[in-house]
Design an enzyme around this catalytic site. Structure first.
Site, PDB file in Angstrom:
ATOM      1  N   ASP A 130       1.488  -5.600  12.546  1.00  0.00           N
ATOM      2  CA  ASP A 130       0.168  -5.772  13.171  1.00  0.00           C
ATOM      3  C   ASP A 130      -0.910  -6.113  12.137  1.00  0.00           C
ATOM      4  O   ASP A 130      -1.876  -6.808  12.445  1.00  0.00           O
ATOM      5  CB  ASP A 130      -0.228  -4.486  13.895  1.00  0.00           C
ATOM      6  N   GLU A 152       0.840  -1.192   0.000  1.00  0.00           N
ATOM      7  CA  GLU A 152       0.000   0.000   0.000  1.00  0.00           C
ATOM      8  C   GLU A 152       0.881   1.251   0.000  1.00  0.00           C
ATOM      9  O   GLU A 152       1.860   1.309   0.751  1.00  0.00           O
ATOM     10  CB  GLU A 152      -0.916  -0.026   1.236  1.00  0.00           C
ATOM     11  N   HIS A 171      -0.498  -1.041  16.772  1.00  0.00           N
ATOM     12  CA  HIS A 171       0.615  -0.629  15.897  1.00  0.00           C
ATOM     13  C   HIS A 171       1.962  -0.850  16.584  1.00  0.00           C
ATOM     14  O   HIS A 171       2.933  -0.157  16.274  1.00  0.00           O
ATOM     15  CB  HIS A 171       0.500   0.855  15.523  1.00  0.00           C
ATOM     16  N   LEU A 199      -6.252  -1.395  -0.485  1.00  0.00           N
ATOM     17  CA  LEU A 199      -6.000  -1.579   0.954  1.00  0.00           C
ATOM     18  C   LEU A 199      -6.554  -2.945   1.372  1.00  0.00           C
ATOM     19  O   LEU A 199      -7.562  -3.050   2.052  1.00  0.00           O
ATOM     20  CB  LEU A 199      -6.691  -0.437   1.715  1.00  0.00           C
ATOM     21  N   SER A 200      -5.890  -4.005   0.931  1.00  0.00           N
ATOM     22  CA  SER A 200      -6.437  -5.366   1.037  1.00  0.00           C
ATOM     23  C   SER A 200      -5.313  -6.364   1.308  1.00  0.00           C
ATOM     24  O   SER A 200      -4.822  -7.035   0.392  1.00  0.00           O
ATOM     25  CB  SER A 200      -7.138  -5.743  -0.277  1.00  0.00           C
ATOM     26  N   GLU A 201      -4.909  -6.477   2.564  1.00  0.00           N
ATOM     27  CA  GLU A 201      -3.754  -7.327   2.881  1.00  0.00           C
ATOM     28  C   GLU A 201      -3.984  -8.786   2.511  1.00  0.00           C
ATOM     29  O   GLU A 201      -3.053  -9.487   2.107  1.00  0.00           O
ATOM     30  CB  GLU A 201      -3.396  -7.228   4.366  1.00  0.00           C
TER      31      GLU A 201
HETATM   32  C1  LIG Z   1      -5.547  -3.499   7.877  1.00  0.00           C
HETATM   33  C2  LIG Z   1      -4.786  -2.238   7.817  1.00  0.00           C
HETATM   34  N1  LIG Z   1      -4.013  -1.983   6.742  1.00  0.00           N
HETATM   35  C3  LIG Z   1      -3.307  -0.837   6.655  1.00  0.00           C
HETATM   36  C4  LIG Z   1      -3.367   0.089   7.648  1.00  0.00           C
HETATM   37  C5  LIG Z   1      -2.553   1.375   7.542  1.00  0.00           C
HETATM   38  N2  LIG Z   1      -3.460   2.488   7.278  1.00  0.00           N
HETATM   39  C6  LIG Z   1      -4.010   3.181   8.283  1.00  0.00           C
HETATM   40  S1  LIG Z   1      -5.120   4.262   7.751  1.00  0.00           S
HETATM   41  C7  LIG Z   1      -4.861   3.855   6.144  1.00  0.00           C
HETATM   42  C8  LIG Z   1      -5.640   4.526   5.097  1.00  0.00           C
HETATM   43  C9  LIG Z   1      -7.097   4.332   5.309  1.00  0.00           C
HETATM   44  O1  LIG Z   1      -7.800   5.114   4.428  1.00  0.00           O
HETATM   45  P1  LIG Z   1      -9.357   5.286   4.512  1.00  0.00           P
HETATM   46  O2  LIG Z   1      -9.998   3.984   4.833  1.00  0.00           O
HETATM   47  O3  LIG Z   1      -9.781   5.970   3.283  1.00  0.00           O
HETATM   48  O4  LIG Z   1      -9.585   6.225   5.788  1.00  0.00           O
HETATM   49  P2  LIG Z   1      -9.028   7.707   6.045  1.00  0.00           P
HETATM   50  O5  LIG Z   1      -7.690   7.550   6.673  1.00  0.00           O
HETATM   51  O6  LIG Z   1      -8.992   8.427   4.769  1.00  0.00           O
HETATM   52  O7  LIG Z   1      -9.981   8.289   7.025  1.00  0.00           O
HETATM   53  C10 LIG Z   1      -3.904   2.859   6.045  1.00  0.00           C
HETATM   54  C11 LIG Z   1      -3.420   2.272   4.797  1.00  0.00           C
HETATM   55  C12 LIG Z   1      -4.154  -0.229   8.789  1.00  0.00           C
HETATM   56  N3  LIG Z   1      -4.239   0.612   9.833  1.00  0.00           N
HETATM   57  N4  LIG Z   1      -4.859  -1.365   8.841  1.00  0.00           N
END
Ligand SMILES: Cc1ncc(C[n+]2csc(CCOP(=O)(O)OP(=O)(O)O)c2C)c(N)n1
Ligand SMILES: [Mg+2]
Lengths: 330, 323
Positions: free
Chosen positions: A92, A36, A136, A65-67
């Site tokens: 995590d 990502e 985290h 955003l799809s692990e």
């Molecule tokens: C399962 C997971 N993958 C990656 C992350 C790292 N991460 C935290 S917020 C984020 C972006 C999320 O974007 P969105 O869902 O659009 O929410 P926004 O931050 O824009 O409110 C990422 C990649 C995480 N916290 N959890």
């Protein structure tokens, strides 16, 4: 160590890992990178900085955003003969990808009777100390170690971060490569060029005769600090296993033969932990070398709490390691 | 929607409180970072206030809310006392989670605020649980769960909405589509224009609204809450919005300037202020007074936080396991 030259320069972990990735991608078109925010932006840790530009969007791209999908893509691509590398933003988040790693990637070689190799590397930062709270800050190496089929690498120095990443990418098995976030600003003088640190070779970080301390990742640095504080009073030998599986038992036994005492230090939880298993191995292979019961200093039985006063209390500090050494030796 | 002048003013001041709280937290964090003391992660919800306030205006105190790491606004709008929010974000024993949770993990059992979440998408399956409990007990409580445009790419999103639709659980799924997941544009996470359209696949409504317009959010959330409370099942609401800042404090701004300008003219608080003035509810002087009152409230909360102790590690074991 073929391409290592004599020029030395200061390097930080991220640049070291980025250079290892760059070299691996340059050398082998089958090495591809998933994760990502890793494309144009270069990754939230800057791990993949410049790589999309250099190797194109087919080999380096932003995934959704799809692990779970990322891990599956990686495992399937490895089955098809590619050599994928994944960045998981924090270890995590591996929980979301666990089936594809644990039930799929780690088992497919066995289930296929050895027909399919899965040469893949998962790079993830781990550990506490950055006030990022319970979701985290995990140290999950014991989970991965309890999964037959996976290898686990936990570097502590910049030199090893680069050399072990090169080795991990070259390995024909799924490898978890876990670097500690609190080492982000580490700076070290290293040679120019590219080198390999083989999986399964420990390093003696400090020689001593009174006690053997086995410590890896951030805890290697804390053990070194504790040993420095005890300098002149206790002679501490520090062994950094560097990879937890495969594990270099010989180097540990050689040290224990000299010191007669063993202390293992890690950040991940004490219970059913890495230290307990290292102690088991030493007891089985060299019980007669030990003058007293081996000890383990490890994480408290708690998720990582947010507030600094709490966070520091659940993870071994230099003072905890020092106290454990003093109790054992005195 | 039918609000009294006082209710409208209260919604306005809640939005302002969220905004000022976010700004104040960033200031305090930035100061600590300058000293080399990393205080943890902070995700500002500035720009998204109308969603939290609009949705909460349609919920009862006993309705459940699941939030995200960008959840300060959700918590304040649901009714978490500002003192508890400020104290938690700065790690004090008087915080919402006694200093154990931090900015990403605000909880308040007394108002059924079921927590911020550091795992993207993880709130959606949890929402099934409180919804199921309400169904089993025969209460008519509704569960609201927030997530982002990126969150809609998690398997958890699909599993949860599918199950909720099959079981007709009383849930409103609120997607705050602020166009970016960290640094990644929504087009990388979603191949169609509207995430709300995914509702079709589960046979439930999927309205798409302007998340910066409080009244649009209110109307849509109101309909979804009635539907849920009436036993007709869940709704997926997509709110188009924009966060004012980059993802978090350690990520530099990278979004195109023209997008930022576009959204700057559609700020939810500016729009609400204009509405109050145009409707003759509050003139410029009255607005100034409302803003000043919020500022005072926040100042008092910061003072409360500064006077509060840090948590005592001796209590950890008792917090980890129930007796
Ligand atoms: C399962 C997971 N993958 C990656 C992350 C790292 N991460 C935290 S917020 C984020 C972006 C999320 O974007 P969105 O869902 O659009 O929410 P926004 O931050 O824009 O409110 C990422 C990649 C995480 N916290 N959890
Ligand atoms: Mg988003």
């Amino acid at each position: 160590m073929p391409a290592e030259t004599t020029v030395r320069r200061k390097l930080k972990p991220i640049v070291a890992m980025n250079e290892a990735l760059d070299a691996a991608m340059a050398a082998d078109d089958d090495v591809v990178l998933f994760g990502e925010d890793i494309g144009a932006y270069g990754g939230v840790w800057a791990l993949s900085k410049g790589l999309q530009k250099k190797y194109g969007e087919l080999r380096v791209f932003d995934t959704p955003l799809s692990e779970c999908a990322i891990m599956g893509t990686c495992a399937g691509a490895a089955m098809a003969g590619l050599r994928p590398v994944i960045e998981i933003m924090y270890v995590d988040f591996m929980t979301v990808a666990m089936d594809q790693l644990v039930n799929q990637a780690a088992k497919i070689r066995l289930m296929s009777g050895g027909a399919f190799d899965l040469p893949m590397t998962i790079i993830a930062p781990c550990g506490a100390g950055t006030s990022e709270a319970a979701q985290h800050s995990n140290s999950l190496e014991a989970w991965f170690l309890n999964t037959p089929g996976l290898k686990v690498v936990m570097p502590s120095t910049v030199y090893d971060m680069k050399g072990l990443l090169t080795a991990a990418i070259g390995d024909n098995n799924p490898v978890m490569y876990l670097w500690h976030k609190a080492l982000y600003d580490l700076e070290e003088e290293v040679p120019d060029g590219v080198w390999t640190v083989p999986l399964g070779e420990a390093a003696v970080r400090r020689e001593g005769g009174d006690i053997t301390v086995v410590a890896y990742s951030l805890m290697m640095h804390r053990a070194m600090a504790a040993a420095a504080e005890l300098d002149g009073r206790v002679s501490v030998e520090i062994i950094d296993p560097r990879t937890l599986h495969p594990f270099d038992l010989d180097t540990v036994l050689r040290s224990v033969r000299k010191t007669g005492r063993l202390l293992v230090v890690h950040e991940s939880p004490l219970r059913c932990g890495v230290g307990g298993d290292i102690v088991r191995r030493v007891c089985e292979a060299g019980f007669e070398l030990l003058q007293q019961a081996p000890q383990v200093v490890g994480g408290v039985d708690s998720p990582i709490p947010f507030s600094k006063s709490l966070e520091d209390a659940v993870v071994p500090q230099v003072s905890d390691i020092r106290a454990a050494i003093e109790t054992m030796v005195e | 929607m039918n609000f009294t002048a006082d209710e409208l003013k209260r919604m306005y001041t809640t939005m302002v409180l969220i905004r000022k709280f976010e700004q104040n937290s960033i200031e305090i964090f930035a100061e600590r970072m300058k000293r080399g003391d990393f205080p943890g992660a902070l995700h500002s919800s500035e720009g998204q206030e109308a969603i939290a306030v609009g949705v909460s205006s349609q919920l009862r105190p006993d309705d459940y809310v699941f939030s995200t790491y960008r959840g300060h606004g959700h918590a304040i709008a649901k009714g978490m006392p500002i003192n508890k929010v400020v104290a938690e974000v700065h790690g004090r024993a008087t915080g919402a989670s006694r200093g154990y949770g931090g900015s990403m993990h605000l909880f308040d059992k007394s108002i059924n605020f079921m927590g911020g979440n550091g795992i993207v998408g993880a709130g959606l399956p949890l929402a099934l649980g409180t919804a199921y409990a309400a169904v089993k007990r025969g209460t008519d409580q509704v569960t609201a769960v927030y997530f982002g445009d990126g969150g809609a790419s998690q398997g958890a999103f699909h599993e949860a909405i599918n199950m909720a639709a099959i079981k007709k659980y009383p849930i409103i799924f609120i997607c705050e589509n602020n166009q970016y997941a960290a640094t990644t544009h929504v087009s990388v996470n979603c191949p169609i224009e509207d995430i709300g359209d995914r509702a079709k696949a589960y046979g439930i409504p999927g309205p798409v609204v302007d998340g910066n317009n409080l009244f649009e959010v209110v109307d849509t959330a109101g309909a979804a809450v009635s539907r849920a409370r009436g036993g007709e099942g869940p709704t997926l609401i997509e709110c188009k919005t924009w966060r004012h800042r980059a993802h978090c404090m350690v990520i530099p701004e990278h979004r195109p300037g023209k997008d930022r300008e576009h959204w700057a003219n559609r700020d939810p608080i500016d729009q609400m202020r204009d509405h109050l003035t145009a409707a003759g509810i509050a003139d410029a002087a009255a607005i100034e007074q409302l803003d000043a009152d919020v500022q005072e409230q926040l100042k008092a909360a910061v003072a409360f936080m500064q006077d509060s102790p840090f948590p005592d590690p001796a209590e950890i074991a008792e917090v980890v396991y129930a007796g």
